[in-house]
Design an enzyme around this catalytic site. Structure first.
Site, mmCIF file in Angstrom:
data_model
loop_
_atom_site.group_PDB
_atom_site.id
_atom_site.type_symbol
_atom_site.label_atom_id
_atom_site.label_comp_id
_atom_site.label_asym_id
_atom_site.label_seq_id
_atom_site.Cartn_x
_atom_site.Cartn_y
_atom_site.Cartn_z
ATOM 1 N N GLU A 1 12.168 -9.292 2.497
ATOM 2 C CA GLU A 1 11.461 -8.447 2.811
ATOM 3 C C GLU A 1 12.369 -7.212 2.835
ATOM 4 O O GLU A 1 13.890 -7.046 3.102
ATOM 5 C CB GLU A 1 11.356 -8.458 4.019
ATOM 6 N N TYR B 1 11.147 9.432 1.023
ATOM 7 C CA TYR B 1 11.305 8.085 0.352
ATOM 8 C C TYR B 1 11.750 8.182 -1.407
ATOM 9 O O TYR B 1 12.143 8.080 -2.203
ATOM 10 C CB TYR B 1 9.428 8.148 -0.742
ATOM 11 N N ASN C 1 8.453 -5.278 -0.519
ATOM 12 C CA ASN C 1 8.192 -4.197 0.292
ATOM 13 C C ASN C 1 6.665 -4.048 0.848
ATOM 14 O O ASN C 1 5.297 -3.485 -0.297
ATOM 15 C CB ASN C 1 8.181 -3.151 -0.679
ATOM 16 N N PRO D 1 -0.001 -1.476 -0.244
ATOM 17 C CA PRO D 1 -0.151 -0.292 -0.160
ATOM 18 C C PRO D 1 1.163 1.479 0.119
ATOM 19 O O PRO D 1 1.174 1.187 0.558
ATOM 20 C CB PRO D 1 -0.839 -0.237 0.744
ATOM 21 N N ASN D 2 -0.095 2.985 -0.767
ATOM 22 C CA ASN D 2 0.646 3.776 -0.769
ATOM 23 C C ASN D 2 1.975 3.557 -1.565
ATOM 24 O O ASN D 2 2.963 5.035 -1.942
ATOM 25 C CB ASN D 2 0.958 4.643 0.197
ATOM 26 N N ALA E 1 2.865 -0.476 5.154
ATOM 27 C CA ALA E 1 2.552 -1.213 6.509
ATOM 28 C C ALA E 1 1.591 -2.205 6.518
ATOM 29 O O ALA E 1 1.861 -2.644 7.771
ATOM 30 C CB ALA E 1 1.628 0.210 6.520
ATOM 31 N N ARG F 1 4.910 11.327 -2.619
ATOM 32 C CA ARG F 1 4.889 11.315 -1.163
ATOM 33 C C ARG F 1 5.446 11.173 -0.299
ATOM 34 O O ARG F 1 6.229 10.436 -0.459
ATOM 35 C CB ARG F 1 3.909 10.234 -0.768
ATOM 36 N N HIS G 1 12.291 -2.610 2.521
ATOM 37 C CA HIS G 1 12.018 -1.021 3.074
ATOM 38 C C HIS G 1 12.799 -0.449 2.794
ATOM 39 O O HIS G 1 14.106 -0.018 2.591
ATOM 40 C CB HIS G 1 11.813 -0.839 4.225
ATOM 41 N N ARG H 1 12.179 4.949 13.005
ATOM 42 C CA ARG H 1 10.475 5.687 12.655
ATOM 43 C C ARG H 1 9.849 5.232 13.638
ATOM 44 O O ARG H 1 10.692 4.817 15.069
ATOM 45 C CB ARG H 1 10.344 5.273 11.324
#
Length: 138
Positions: A96, A23, A72, A10-11, A75, A18, A98, A105
């Protein structure tokens, strides 16, 4: 030729627009074009969804025939037992990744429901995290 799929959650379709401070400013389609040029001997494919079930369906679809998945999950990494279970249920290895260093964070981002079922975790190297993920399968 190895078959590797990048799956974004998502996103991540909003990369380049964004939260550029986290990012970066590059959109993923142009970055994916760069990856395809860099990895000419890899059958590289890409899938993105904002929906948990679609990510699970894609893992099930390719999880017995690909050589690797660079995932990735955004969330969903920190909330989805179901995606973690999907990874456990397939034979294709999953890394995985990111873009940001999730450990720098918010505290809720420090836990992954996916990592126990992945062959490794890469975070904090910007879009280069994807290159490192691909390289881990070569």
């Amino acid at each position: 030729m190895k078959k590797i799929m990048i799956i974004n959650g998502p996103n991540l379709n909003l990369l380049g627009v964004r939260e550029k401070n986290i990012y970066g400013s590059q959109d993923f389609p142009s970055f994916f074009d760069e990856l395809r040029q860099r990895y000419l001997t890899v059958d590289l494919s890409y899938f993105q969804s904002n929906h948990e079930g679609e990510i699970i369906d894609k893992l099930h679809e390719i999880g017995f025939s690909y050589d690797g998945v660079v995932l990735n999950a955004g969330a969903y990494t920190h909330t989805s037992v179901a995606i973690g279970d999907a990874i456990a249920g397939i034979t294709t290895p999953v890394v995985e990744v990111h873009i940001s260093n999730v450990h720098k964070r918010e505290a809720f981002r420090h836990h992954s429901y996916l990592a126990p079922n992945c062959v490794g975790v890469i975070c904090g190297f910007g879009l280069n995290s994807y290159k490192l993920g691909i390289d881990s399968f070569l």
